[in-house]
Design an enzyme around this catalytic site. Structure first.
Site, mmCIF file in Angstrom:
data_model
loop_
_atom_site.group_PDB
_atom_site.id
_atom_site.type_symbol
_atom_site.label_atom_id
_atom_site.label_comp_id
_atom_site.label_asym_id
_atom_site.label_seq_id
_atom_site.Cartn_x
_atom_site.Cartn_y
_atom_site.Cartn_z
ATOM 1 N N LYS A 205 0.621 -1.633 0.129
ATOM 2 C CA LYS A 205 0.004 0.228 0.159
ATOM 3 C C LYS A 205 0.876 1.198 -0.010
ATOM 4 O O LYS A 205 0.848 2.297 -0.863
ATOM 5 C CB LYS A 205 -1.077 0.101 1.111
ATOM 6 C CG LYS A 205 -1.991 0.976 0.927
ATOM 7 C CD LYS A 205 -2.926 1.100 2.772
ATOM 8 C CE LYS A 205 -3.878 2.625 2.914
ATOM 9 N NZ LYS A 205 -4.205 2.174 3.932
ATOM 10 N N GLU A 211 10.732 -4.528 4.450
ATOM 11 C CA GLU A 211 10.781 -6.595 3.933
ATOM 12 C C GLU A 211 10.274 -6.160 2.443
ATOM 13 O O GLU A 211 10.491 -7.105 2.252
ATOM 14 C CB GLU A 211 9.195 -7.528 5.120
ATOM 15 C CG GLU A 211 10.182 -7.018 6.490
ATOM 16 C CD GLU A 211 9.183 -5.810 7.544
ATOM 17 O OE1 GLU A 211 9.272 -4.482 6.592
ATOM 18 O OE2 GLU A 211 8.991 -6.104 8.603
ATOM 19 N N GLY A 266 -5.052 -1.886 4.956
ATOM 20 C CA GLY A 266 -4.282 -2.674 4.991
ATOM 21 C C GLY A 266 -4.790 -4.931 5.221
ATOM 22 O O GLY A 266 -5.026 -4.841 3.922
ATOM 23 N N ARG A 267 -5.652 -4.222 6.372
ATOM 24 C CA ARG A 267 -5.877 -6.399 6.218
ATOM 25 C C ARG A 267 -7.194 -5.718 5.946
ATOM 26 O O ARG A 267 -7.816 -7.421 6.109
ATOM 27 C CB ARG A 267 -5.673 -5.963 7.824
ATOM 28 C CG ARG A 267 -5.915 -5.043 8.869
ATOM 29 C CD ARG A 267 -6.432 -4.690 9.931
ATOM 30 N NE ARG A 267 -6.428 -4.096 10.985
ATOM 31 C CZ ARG A 267 -5.362 -2.994 11.541
ATOM 32 N NH1 ARG A 267 -4.646 -2.762 10.880
ATOM 33 N NH2 ARG A 267 -6.487 -2.126 11.955
ATOM 34 N N GLU A 352 -4.719 -6.718 15.521
ATOM 35 C CA GLU A 352 -4.313 -5.243 14.881
ATOM 36 C C GLU A 352 -5.625 -3.948 14.829
ATOM 37 O O GLU A 352 -5.389 -3.360 14.964
ATOM 38 C CB GLU A 352 -3.481 -5.753 13.375
ATOM 39 C CG GLU A 352 -2.574 -4.381 13.296
ATOM 40 C CD GLU A 352 -1.956 -4.523 12.044
ATOM 41 O OE1 GLU A 352 -0.565 -4.826 12.436
ATOM 42 O OE2 GLU A 352 -2.478 -5.203 10.574
ATOM 43 N N HIS A 383 -5.471 -32.798 18.411
ATOM 44 C CA HIS A 383 -4.123 -34.045 18.498
ATOM 45 C C HIS A 383 -2.947 -32.488 19.858
ATOM 46 O O HIS A 383 -2.114 -33.338 19.229
ATOM 47 C CB HIS A 383 -4.002 -34.400 18.109
ATOM 48 C CG HIS A 383 -4.712 -35.480 17.326
ATOM 49 N ND1 HIS A 383 -4.707 -36.859 17.559
ATOM 50 C CD2 HIS A 383 -5.790 -35.279 16.576
ATOM 51 C CE1 HIS A 383 -6.312 -37.196 17.280
ATOM 52 N NE2 HIS A 383 -6.726 -36.637 16.156
ATOM 53 N N LYS A 511 9.896 -1.100 14.198
ATOM 54 C CA LYS A 511 10.233 -0.724 13.604
ATOM 55 C C LYS A 511 10.893 0.593 13.715
ATOM 56 O O LYS A 511 11.910 0.775 13.062
ATOM 57 C CB LYS A 511 8.625 -0.205 12.353
ATOM 58 C CG LYS A 511 8.233 -1.130 11.769
ATOM 59 C CD LYS A 511 7.658 -0.211 10.805
ATOM 60 C CE LYS A 511 5.946 -0.762 10.281
ATOM 61 N NZ LYS A 511 5.309 0.066 9.371
HETATM 62 C C1 G6Q Z 1 -2.468 -4.002 8.227
HETATM 63 C C2 G6Q Z 1 -1.216 -3.298 8.296
HETATM 64 C C3 G6Q Z 1 -0.602 -3.961 7.744
HETATM 65 C C4 G6Q Z 1 0.047 -3.263 6.415
HETATM 66 C C5 G6Q Z 1 1.081 -3.978 6.158
HETATM 67 C C6 G6Q Z 1 2.659 -3.608 4.985
HETATM 68 O O1 G6Q Z 1 -3.588 -3.389 8.489
HETATM 69 O O2 G6Q Z 1 -1.420 -1.541 8.065
HETATM 70 O O3 G6Q Z 1 -0.533 -5.290 7.872
HETATM 71 O O4 G6Q Z 1 -0.395 -4.603 5.503
HETATM 72 O O5 G6Q Z 1 2.583 -3.254 6.969
HETATM 73 O O6 G6Q Z 1 2.135 -2.390 4.673
HETATM 74 P P1 G6Q Z 1 2.453 -2.105 3.149
HETATM 75 O O7 G6Q Z 1 0.990 -3.036 2.689
HETATM 76 O O8 G6Q Z 1 2.597 -0.932 3.287
HETATM 77 O O9 G6Q Z 1 3.413 -2.606 2.092
#
Ligand code: G6Q
Length: 553
Positions: A205, A211, A266-267, A352, A383, A511
C-alpha cells in the site's frame, strides 16, 4: 464522553454475569428446547449457531441495549457513508465499496465507485492476457507463476484466499507468497521459480515497507542475474499500491501499477487490487464471486435489524465472553484443510484492529478489549492444544467453522471430519461430571481404587463457549461472506469498546528501534565496537551476535 463501562447497559450485564454464577449451559439446553432456533442465524450462505454460549434471552436483550448505547447502528451508517471513522489517520473505511462495484460510494464526500470499477477492469484485462498467453515473459514464454511479495495486509489475505480456493486453481498455474525479510523465504521461493515464466507482484500500500522493498529489490537482482535484462523488468514486475511516485522510483512503469486508495485498510485490502494474485490463480470470474459473497454479507450487515444480524450477534457474544465472563483468548478452528491460513489471517484482522487500550477520545479504556486469537485447522488442533481448551485452568472461547460438503470428497473422510467438528463443541459445552467419569470407568471394568484415582483426571468442566459457523461448501462466495462476517464482527466490537479498529500504531515502535539498530549490526566477518547505547540486555545480545558474526568467514 461517558465510558461504556459506566453505562447502565454495561452495569446490567455485569449483574447478569454475577447472577449466572452456577448456571450451566447443560441446564440451559435441558430446560429450553428452542434455544438452538433462537440463538442461531442464517445469512449470505452461512449458518451461525451461537447457542453454545452462556447466554439467556435477558442477556441477549442487554447486549443489544449495549450495542444501542455504543451507537453501533450510527457507526455502521458512518462507515457505509464514507465518513472519516479512522479518526487518528483521518480516513474513511470503505472496503464494502470494493465488493459492490456497481454501487455509488463516497469516501469523505469524494466518489470512489468509478475508481473501483476502473481498477477491476484493469485487473480483468490483465488476468485475461496472462491467462491466454498474450502477456509474455522476456523469452516469449507465458507467465505461469506468480510470486507475490508483500507483508501483513498485503500478504495474509491473498495467501489465505489462494489456499482456501485451491479447488478453483487454474491448471498449471502456481502462486507463491514471500513476506519475511529473512532472505531464506525469498531464496527458498526463487529456487522453485523460473525467471522466464515468473511474474513478480509487488504488493505494498505504502511502497515504503522495509521487508517488501528489500525482497522486491533482491527479486529484481535475481531476475537480472538469471538472464533478464533491465528492459525486461517491465514484463515481469507489476506493483499494487497507493503510492505511484514510490512505485516509479523503484523502477516499475506506471502502466504496470494497479492502484488502490487510503480508505482501504491494509488488513481489509484483499478485495482491492491487492487481490491480483488471487485473481491470477483462480481466474477473475472467481475473484468477482469472492467479492459478491462479501457484498452479500455487507448487505445483510447493513440492512438486517441488529437482533437478527449475524456479525452483530457474533460480536455481542464475543463482548459477553470477553468482558462479562473474563475470557481472554479466542480460538479459530476451521474444519477444512484449505482454511489453513484463516487463523493467521484473523489473528491480524482481529488483533491489529482491536488490540488497543486507548479509546477514540484519547483516554485509556476501563475495560478489556480484543482477545488473543489463535488457531489451527481441525482435526490437527485436537491432537495438540485442545487439551487446554477442555481441561485447562483458563477458559478459551472458540469458533468452529466447517463446510457440510467437501470440495474434494475422499472416501468417508469428510464424515469423520464433521463428526469431530460436532463432537468437539458438544464436549466443550457438556463436559463430563465426576459421577459420569466414575460410571464410565466402572463400566469399563476398572477396580474401585483405580476409579477413585483416575476419575478426577477424566472430569471435563464443560461450559466452554463456542460458536459454530457452517456452510454448504467452501466456495469463492462463501469464503467472501465468511471474511466479511469477521470484518464486521471486529468493527462492531471496536465500536462497543470505543476504540479505532482501523489504525495500528502499535507496530511502529519496534520498526523505529530496528532502524536504529541496523547500522550497529556487523556484516559477516566484520568487527564491531561494543554497543553501549541500549539497556544491558539489548547491548549484551547485540554484542553476542556481533561477536559470532565477526568470527564467521
Ligand atoms: C494492515 C497493516 C499492515 C500492512 C503491512 C504492509 O492493516 O497496515 O499489516 O498491511 O505493514 O504495508 P504495505 O502494504 O504498505 O507494505
Amino acid at each position: 464522553m461517558t465510558a461504556i463501562s459506566e453505562t447502565a447497559e454495561w452495569k446490567a450485564l455485569e449483574r447478569d454475569g454475577a447472577d449466572l454464577g452456577g448456571v450451566s449451559m447443560r441446564s440451559l439446553f435441558a430446560k429450553d428446547h428452542s434455544r438452538f432456533a433462537r440463538f442461531s442465524l442464517e445469512a449470505a450462505g452461512l449458518f451461525a449457531d451461537f447457542s453454545k454460549n452462556k447466554i439467556t434471552d435477558d442477556i441477549v436483550q442487554h447486549l443489544l441495549a449495549l450495542a444501542g448505547a455504543a451507537g453501533v447502528e450510527q457507526r455502521r451508517a458512518a462507515m457505509f457513508g464514507g465518513e472519516a471513522i479512522n479518526s487518528t489517520e483521518d480516513r474513511a473505511v470503505l472496503h464494502p465499496a470494493l465488493r459492490d462495484p456497481d454501487g455509488d460510494y463516497r469516501a469523505m464526500g469524494e466518489p470512489v465507485s468509478g475508481l473501483v470499477r476502473a481498477q477491476l477492469e484493469k485487473m480483468k484485462s490483465f488476468c485475461g492476457q496472462v491467462h491466454n498467453g498474450a502477456v509474455k515473459g522476456y523469452t516469449g514464454k507465458s507467465l505461469d507463476t506468480v510470486v507475490n511479495i508483500g507483508i501483513g495486509g498485503s500478504d495474509l489475505g491473498p495467501q489465505m484466499a489462494v489456499e482456501a480456493l485451491r479447488p478453483y486453481w487454474i491448471d498449471g498455474r502456481r502462486a507463491f507468497f514471500v513476506s519475511n525479510v529473512d532472505g531464506q523465504h525469498l531464496a527458498d521461493t526463487l529456487a522453485q521459480a523460473d525467471p522466464e515464466t515468473t511474474l513478480f507482484v509487488i504488493a505494498s500500500k505504502t511502497f515504503t515497507t522495509l521487508e517488501t522493498l528489500t525482497n522486491a529489490t533482491s527479486a529484481r537482482e535475481w531476475f537480472l542475474k538469471s538472464g533478464g535484462a533491465a528492459s525486461d523488468v517491465a514484463k515481469h514486475f507489476v506493483a499494487l499500491s497507493t503510492n505511484a511516485d514510490a512505485v516509479a522510483a523503484f523502477g516499475i512503469d506506471r502502466n504496470n501499477m494497479f492502484e488502490f486508495w487510503d480508505w482501504v485498510g491494509g488488513r481489509y485490502s484483499l478485495w482491492s487490487v491487492i487481490g491480483l494474485s488471487i485473481a491470477l490463480q483462480v481466474g477473475f470470474d472467481n475473484f468477482k464471486k469472492l467479492l459478491a459473497g462479501a457484498h452479500a454479507m455487507d448487505a445483510h450487515f447493513r440492512d438486517a435489524p441488529i437482533a437478527e444480524n449475524m456479525p452483530v450477534m457474533l460480536a455481542l457474544v464475543g463482548v459477553w465472553n470477553r468482558n462479562f465472563q473474563g475470557i481472554g483468548a479466542h480460538a479459530v478452528l476451521p474444519y477444512d484443510q484449505h482454511l489453513l491460513r484463516l487463523p493467521a489471517y484473523l489473528q491480524q484482522a482481529d488483533m491489529e484492529s482491536n488490540g488497543k487500550r486507548i479509546s477514540v477520545d484519547g483516554a485509556a479504556v476501563t475495560h478489556e478489549t480484543g482477545p488473543i486469537i489463535f488457531g489451527e485447522p481441525g482435526t490437527n488442533g485436537q491432537h495438540a492444544f485442545y487439551q487446554l481448551l477442555h481441561q485447562g485452568t483458563d477458559i478459551v472461547s472458540a469458533d468452529f467453522i466447517a463446510p457440510a460438503l467437501s470440495q474434494s470428497a475422499v472416501g468417508d473422510h469428510h464424515e469423520k471430519l464433521l463428526a469431530n467438528f460436532l463432537a468437539q463443541t458438544e464436549a466443550l459445552m457438556r463436559g463430563k461430571k465426576l459421577e459420569e467419569a466414575r460410571a464410565d470407568l466402572t463400566a469399563a471394568g476398572i477396580g474401585a481404587s483405580d476409579v477413585d484415582r483416575l476419575a478426577p483426571h477424566k472430569v471435563f468442566p464443560g461450559d466452554r463457549p463456542t460458536n459454530s459457523i457452517v456452510m454448504e461448501r467452501l466456495t469463492p462466495e462463501t469464503l467472501g461472506a465468511l471474511i466479511a462476517l469477521y470484518e464486521h464482527k471486529i468493527f462492531v466490537q471496536g465500536v462497543i469498546w470505543g476504540i479505532n479498529s482501523f489504525d495500528q500504531w502499535g507496530v511502529e515502535l519496534g520498526k523505529a528501534l530496528a532502524k536504529n539498530i541496523l547500522p550497529e549490526l556487523g556484516a559477516q566477518g566484520e568487527t564491531k565496537a561494543a554497543a553501549k547505547t541500549h539497556d544491558a540486555s539489548t547491548n549484551g545480545l547485540l554484542n553476542w551476535v556481533n561477536t559470532v558474526r565477526g568470527r564467521a568467514k
